[in-house]
Design a protein around this motif. Structure first.
Motif, mmCIF file in Angstrom:
data_model
loop_
_atom_site.group_PDB
_atom_site.id
_atom_site.type_symbol
_atom_site.label_atom_id
_atom_site.label_comp_id
_atom_site.label_asym_id
_atom_site.label_seq_id
_atom_site.Cartn_x
_atom_site.Cartn_y
_atom_site.Cartn_z
ATOM 1 N N ALA A 135 0.831 -1.204 0.000
ATOM 2 C CA ALA A 135 0.000 0.000 0.000
ATOM 3 C C ALA A 135 0.867 1.257 0.000
ATOM 4 C CB ALA A 135 -0.936 -0.005 1.204
ATOM 5 N N LEU A 136 1.948 1.235 0.780
ATOM 6 C CA LEU A 136 2.856 2.378 0.781
ATOM 7 C C LEU A 136 3.488 2.575 -0.593
ATOM 8 C CD1 LEU A 136 4.642 1.770 4.204
ATOM 9 C CD2 LEU A 136 3.025 3.611 3.683
ATOM 10 N N ASP A 137 3.846 1.464 -1.228
ATOM 11 C CA ASP A 137 4.468 1.543 -2.548
ATOM 12 C C ASP A 137 3.509 2.137 -3.580
ATOM 13 O OD1 ASP A 137 6.758 0.726 -4.378
ATOM 14 O OD2 ASP A 137 5.088 -0.346 -5.301
ATOM 15 N N ALA A 138 2.220 1.844 -3.449
ATOM 16 C CA ALA A 138 1.244 2.371 -4.396
ATOM 17 C C ALA A 138 1.182 3.901 -4.344
ATOM 18 C CB ALA A 138 -0.141 1.789 -4.107
ATOM 19 N N LEU A 139 1.522 4.457 -3.195
ATOM 20 C CA LEU A 139 1.522 5.916 -3.033
ATOM 21 C C LEU A 139 2.890 6.521 -3.309
ATOM 22 C CD1 LEU A 139 -0.569 6.015 0.260
ATOM 23 C CD2 LEU A 139 -1.315 6.944 -1.949
ATOM 24 N N GLY A 140 3.822 5.687 -3.750
ATOM 25 C CA GLY A 140 5.203 6.139 -3.904
ATOM 26 C C GLY A 140 5.407 7.220 -4.936
ATOM 27 N N ASP A 141 4.581 7.275 -5.977
ATOM 28 C CA ASP A 141 4.748 8.281 -7.025
ATOM 29 C C ASP A 141 3.958 9.551 -6.755
ATOM 30 O OD1 ASP A 141 6.442 6.620 -8.446
ATOM 31 O OD2 ASP A 141 4.796 5.703 -9.580
ATOM 32 N N ASP A 146 6.629 10.693 3.591
ATOM 33 C CA ASP A 146 6.560 9.356 4.195
ATOM 34 C C ASP A 146 5.505 9.282 5.290
ATOM 35 O OD1 ASP A 146 8.548 8.538 2.514
ATOM 36 O OD2 ASP A 146 10.142 8.520 4.029
ATOM 37 N N GLY A 147 5.462 10.304 6.142
ATOM 38 C CA GLY A 147 4.492 10.300 7.233
ATOM 39 C C GLY A 147 3.068 10.315 6.725
ATOM 40 N N GLU A 148 2.803 11.092 5.683
ATOM 41 C CA GLU A 148 1.459 11.160 5.116
ATOM 42 C C GLU A 148 1.062 9.837 4.482
ATOM 43 O OE1 GLU A 148 1.361 15.943 4.064
ATOM 44 O OE2 GLU A 148 2.234 14.505 2.647
ATOM 45 N N ARG A 149 1.978 9.229 3.746
ATOM 46 C CA ARG A 149 1.677 7.928 3.146
ATOM 47 C C ARG A 149 1.359 6.893 4.219
ATOM 48 N NH1 ARG A 149 7.034 6.886 0.379
ATOM 49 N NH2 ARG A 149 6.136 4.860 -0.177
ATOM 50 N N ASN A 151 0.221 7.434 7.245
ATOM 51 C CA ASN A 151 -1.057 7.744 7.875
ATOM 52 C C ASN A 151 -2.236 7.374 6.978
ATOM 53 O OD1 ASN A 151 0.043 8.683 10.257
ATOM 54 N ND2 ASN A 151 0.134 10.809 9.577
ATOM 55 N N VAL A 152 -2.084 7.533 5.669
ATOM 56 C CA VAL A 152 -3.139 7.136 4.738
ATOM 57 C C VAL A 152 -3.402 5.638 4.870
ATOM 58 C CG1 VAL A 152 -3.686 6.770 2.299
ATOM 59 C CG2 VAL A 152 -2.840 8.996 3.063
ATOM 60 N N VAL A 153 -2.340 4.849 4.844
ATOM 61 C CA VAL A 153 -2.503 3.398 4.918
ATOM 62 C C VAL A 153 -3.069 2.977 6.271
ATOM 63 C CG1 VAL A 153 -1.307 1.181 4.776
ATOM 64 C CG2 VAL A 153 -0.665 3.047 3.234
ATOM 65 N N THR A 154 -2.648 3.646 7.333
ATOM 66 C CA THR A 154 -3.195 3.352 8.654
ATOM 67 C C THR A 154 -4.694 3.627 8.698
ATOM 68 O OG1 THR A 154 -1.079 3.857 9.725
ATOM 69 C CG2 THR A 154 -3.046 3.916 11.104
ATOM 70 N N ALA A 155 -5.119 4.752 8.093
ATOM 71 C CA ALA A 155 -6.544 5.083 8.065
ATOM 72 C C ALA A 155 -7.340 4.049 7.278
ATOM 73 C CB ALA A 155 -6.743 6.478 7.466
ATOM 74 N N ALA A 238 -7.468 14.899 -2.639
ATOM 75 C CA ALA A 238 -7.395 16.347 -2.414
ATOM 76 C C ALA A 238 -6.057 16.734 -1.786
ATOM 77 C CB ALA A 238 -8.551 16.797 -1.523
ATOM 78 N N LEU A 239 -5.571 15.907 -0.866
ATOM 79 C CA LEU A 239 -4.277 16.179 -0.243
ATOM 80 C C LEU A 239 -3.154 16.092 -1.275
ATOM 81 C CD1 LEU A 239 -2.542 16.665 2.277
ATOM 82 C CD2 LEU A 239 -2.555 14.179 2.662
ATOM 83 N N ILE A 240 -3.218 15.088 -2.138
ATOM 84 C CA ILE A 240 -2.207 14.941 -3.192
ATOM 85 C C ILE A 240 -2.224 16.165 -4.105
ATOM 86 C CG2 ILE A 240 -1.645 13.646 -5.286
ATOM 87 C CD1 ILE A 240 -2.458 11.109 -3.770
#
Length: 249
Positions: A135-141, A146-149, A151-155, A238-240
């Motif tokens: 999941a973190l890797d999917a947000l890599g681009d 790092d902290g936001e990614r 937190n997204v996966v945690t949510a 929206a954050l992105i």
């Protein structure tokens, strides 16, 4: 170097090999598989050190060479019960996280005893951490840091867990629901419509008396799950967009 907790070291194959003599016929994977088979059949309440020992054909004390306690056994079960995460297969970050969160929720519904674990610890084993990594890797681009990614996966993990818990408990008769004759969303809505005071709960009373849950089948539908998930992912999107705008500026 931080000393690994014994159960974590065993899950990762990092325990020092100090024992001599014949190779043991037991290993952690065999014990974990046996415990999961019991939980799948009888629920978490059916899992005991003695029961697992009987299933693998050893004395209970023999298990303590691999799992030091019932809590450690539950820790390795929580990791061993997890299937591989979905493959990315070229999907966008959003499409992948939809599939990832749904698969996370569905895994918990297939093995609802996972929902009964006494406080699901943060992932420490290789299988659960693979889910986190993908999941973190999917947000890599994306421009998220790092902290936001994280937190997204945690949510999203929390959302899958909450939805699975509600779906399971309501569909199987939560605490006292069956005894009260409540077997579905429509019954639940009727009870609320009866007991709610419109002065104290004006919005909820109006919804229940208008029959919000009257036509619902089961307790929750997949459309409800997707609605909540889209709300979360709309916020991520929206954050992105904000981060991309700030970077451009």
């Amino acid at each position: 170097m931080t000393e690994l907790p014994p159960v974590v070291a065993r899950m990762w194959g990092r325990e020092p090999g100090t024992r001599r003599g014949p190779r043991p016929r037991l290993d952690l994977a065999t014990i974990t598989a046996a415990a999961i088979e019991i939980a799948d059949a009888d629920g978490l309440a059916g899992v005991s050190m003695s029961g697992v020992a009987a299933r693998v054909g050893v004395a209970p004390m023999a298990l303590y060479r691999y799992v030091g306690s019932k809590d450690e056994l539950l820790t390795v079960m929580a990791d061993g019960a997890v299937a591989p995460p979905p493959e990315r297969d070229g999907r966008s970050w959003r499409d992948y996280l939809v599939a990832w969160t749904r698969a996370n929720r569905d895994l918990l519904l297939r093995r609802p005893w996972l929902l009964s674990l006494p406080g699901l610890d943060p992932p420490m084993g290789p299988r659960r951490l693979r889910w986190l990594d993908r999941a973190l890797d999917a947000l890599g681009d994306t421009p998220l840091d790092d902290g936001e990614r994280f937190n997204v996966v945690t949510a999203l993990t929390g959302y899958a867990l909450t939805d699975a818990t509600l779906t399971h408990r309501m569909s199987t008769g939560g605490r006292g629901l069956d005894d009260a004759g409540i077997t579905g969303a429509a019954d639940y809505g009727e009870v609320l419509a009866e007991v709610l005071d419109p002065q104290a709960y004006p919005a909820l009373t109006a919804m229940m008396r208008a029959g919000l849950l009257r036509e619902s089948e089961g307790w929750t539908e997949d459309a409800d799950f997707r609605f909540g998930l889209d709300l979360l992912l709309d916020g991520v999107e929206a954050l992105i967009a904000r981060r991309a705008t700030n970077a451009g500026a």
